[in-house]
Design a protein around this motif. Structure first.
Motif, PDB file in Angstrom:
ATOM      1  N   LEU A  72     -24.485 -77.840   5.129  1.00 52.63           N
ATOM      2  CA  LEU A  72     -25.175 -76.564   4.939  1.00 52.63           C
ATOM      3  C   LEU A  72     -25.853 -76.083   6.221  1.00 52.63           C
ATOM      4  CD1 LEU A  72     -26.528 -77.042   1.332  1.00 52.63           C
ATOM      5  CD2 LEU A  72     -24.979 -75.232   2.118  1.00 52.63           C
ATOM      6  N   ARG A  73     -26.343 -77.007   7.021  1.00 53.00           N
ATOM      7  CA  ARG A  73     -26.921 -76.596   8.316  1.00 53.00           C
ATOM      8  C   ARG A  73     -25.830 -76.016   9.212  1.00 53.00           C
ATOM      9  NH1 ARG A  73     -31.288 -74.392  10.601  1.00 53.00           N
ATOM     10  NH2 ARG A  73     -31.555 -75.098  12.745  1.00 53.00           N
ATOM     11  N   HIS A  76     -24.980 -72.569   7.904  1.00 55.52           N
ATOM     12  CA  HIS A  76     -26.024 -71.606   8.256  1.00 55.52           C
ATOM     13  C   HIS A  76     -25.939 -71.216   9.734  1.00 55.52           C
ATOM     14  CE1 HIS A  76     -29.834 -69.580   8.528  1.00 55.52           C
ATOM     15  NE2 HIS A  76     -30.177 -70.397   9.505  1.00 55.52           N
ATOM     16  N   LEU A  77     -25.844 -72.208  10.609  1.00 48.96           N
ATOM     17  CA  LEU A  77     -25.834 -71.926  12.047  1.00 48.96           C
ATOM     18  C   LEU A  77     -24.590 -71.149  12.490  1.00 48.96           C
ATOM     19  CD1 LEU A  77     -27.211 -75.299  13.456  1.00 48.96           C
ATOM     20  CD2 LEU A  77     -28.434 -73.107  13.273  1.00 48.96           C
ATOM     21  N   GLU A  79     -23.037 -69.046  10.500  1.00 50.02           N
ATOM     22  CA  GLU A  79     -22.985 -67.848   9.663  1.00 50.02           C
ATOM     23  C   GLU A  79     -21.674 -67.781   8.872  1.00 50.02           C
ATOM     24  OE1 GLU A  79     -23.890 -64.445  12.115  1.00 50.02           O
ATOM     25  OE2 GLU A  79     -25.837 -65.273  12.687  1.00 50.02           O
ATOM     26  N   GLU A  81     -20.292 -67.667   5.591  1.00 48.37           N
ATOM     27  CA  GLU A  81     -20.702 -67.362   4.217  1.00 48.37           C
ATOM     28  C   GLU A  81     -19.855 -68.110   3.199  1.00 48.37           C
ATOM     29  OE1 GLU A  81     -23.184 -66.073   1.362  1.00 48.37           O
ATOM     30  OE2 GLU A  81     -23.479 -65.859   3.521  1.00 48.37           O
ATOM     31  N   TRP A  84     -21.026 -71.686   3.205  1.00 46.96           N
ATOM     32  CA  TRP A  84     -22.375 -71.717   2.657  1.00 46.96           C
ATOM     33  C   TRP A  84     -22.337 -71.657   1.127  1.00 46.96           C
ATOM     34  CZ3 TRP A  84     -27.140 -72.907   4.095  1.00 46.96           C
ATOM     35  CH2 TRP A  84     -28.193 -72.550   3.246  1.00 46.96           C
ATOM     36  N   ILE A 101     -32.693 -76.483   0.418  1.00 42.55           N
ATOM     37  CA  ILE A 101     -31.682 -75.546   0.916  1.00 42.55           C
ATOM     38  C   ILE A 101     -32.335 -74.395   1.673  1.00 42.55           C
ATOM     39  CG2 ILE A 101     -29.893 -73.911   0.181  1.00 42.55           C
ATOM     40  CD1 ILE A 101     -29.254 -76.030  -2.072  1.00 42.55           C
ATOM     41  N   THR A 102     -33.418 -73.883   1.151  1.00 45.96           N
ATOM     42  CA  THR A 102     -34.129 -72.807   1.838  1.00 45.96           C
ATOM     43  C   THR A 102     -34.728 -73.310   3.151  1.00 45.96           C
ATOM     44  OG1 THR A 102     -34.633 -71.745  -0.269  1.00 45.96           O
ATOM     45  CG2 THR A 102     -36.016 -71.139   1.614  1.00 45.96           C
ATOM     46  N   GLN A 105     -32.543 -73.866   6.418  1.00 49.35           N
ATOM     47  CA  GLN A 105     -32.174 -72.682   7.183  1.00 49.35           C
ATOM     48  C   GLN A 105     -33.091 -72.470   8.382  1.00 49.35           C
ATOM     49  OE1 GLN A 105     -30.812 -69.270   4.629  1.00 49.35           O
ATOM     50  NE2 GLN A 105     -31.553 -70.667   3.029  1.00 49.35           N
ATOM     51  N   ASP A 106     -34.313 -72.977   8.276  1.00 50.11           N
ATOM     52  CA  ASP A 106     -35.267 -72.902   9.383  1.00 50.11           C
ATOM     53  C   ASP A 106     -35.355 -74.220  10.146  1.00 50.11           C
ATOM     54  OD1 ASP A 106     -36.050 -70.237   8.846  1.00 50.11           O
ATOM     55  OD2 ASP A 106     -37.381 -70.937   7.245  1.00 50.11           O
ATOM     56  N   ASP A 122     -28.069 -79.617  14.943  1.00 54.71           N
ATOM     57  CA  ASP A 122     -28.371 -78.589  15.944  1.00 54.71           C
ATOM     58  C   ASP A 122     -27.901 -79.023  17.337  1.00 54.71           C
ATOM     59  OD1 ASP A 122     -29.602 -77.341  13.800  1.00 54.71           O
ATOM     60  OD2 ASP A 122     -31.614 -77.390  14.663  1.00 54.71           O
TER      61      ASP A 122
END
Length: 175
Positions: A72-73, A76-77, A79, A81, A84, A101-102, A105-106, A122
């Motif tokens: 999921l990371r 997200h990174l 993009e 969809e 995801w 999950i929320t 994303q950060d 990352d």
């Protein structure tokens, strides 16, 4: 969309052979989804890729929860969809909460090891390697095989995200 899903009436023996590792219900063109239906435009590549991909999804030494956190990371990174949406469902089944999950994303997580996993994703996407510090932190919980599976999981799903984004594969429409 740059590569359209292969219409059901074009699914020949080569396509069916390429999907041999998939669950029976996903071998049917009406149930396979846009990603599979797009990838089968190239059956030989699909067969080779699915051998690798299904190892990552079903036989990897990583726990399903940590695998999905990493996937999921990546989604997200990049993009992606399609990736995801698919992996939010899989992630919840694997034990990730809505909060997990929320937060991912950060790059956030409540657990220190989950934060290490996110940092490693990352680093892999930004630098194509994991730093010594992060590698050592992963090694406190992962053995050698898990470390290897982790790197290949992140790389495999990054590659899939590149393909899905580039081909213009549309996410499944929600009913």
């Amino acid at each position: 969309m740059r590569v359209a899903p292969l219409p059901a009436d074009h699914w020949d023996e080569a396509v069916h052979a390429a999907l041999r590792l998939m669950p029976e219900e996903l071998r049917n063109p009406t149930d396979a989804g846009n990603a599979v239906s797009t990838l089968v435009n190239h059956p030989d590549l699909t067969r080779a890729y699915f051998t690798f991909s299904f190892y990552l999804l079903t036989r990897s030494t990583l726990s399903a929860r940590l695998r999905e956190l990493a996937v999921l990371r990546v989604a997200h990174l990049t993009e992606c969809e399609y990736e995801w949406q698919e992996h939010v469902v899989i992630g919840k089944s694997a034990g990730l909460s809505e909060h997990d999950i929320t937060a991912l994303q950060d790059g956030e997580a409540a657990d220190e090891f989950d934060r290490t996993v996110l940092a490693a994703v990352d680093e892999l996407l930004a630098d194509t390697r994991i730093s010594d510090k992060t590698w050592a932190a992963l090694g406190k919980e992962f053995d050698k095989r898990q470390l290897m599976d982790f790197v290949f999981t992140v790389g495999g799903y990054h590659m899939l995200a590149m393909a899905l984004n580039t081909f213009g594969v549309e996410p499944q429409k929600e009913n």
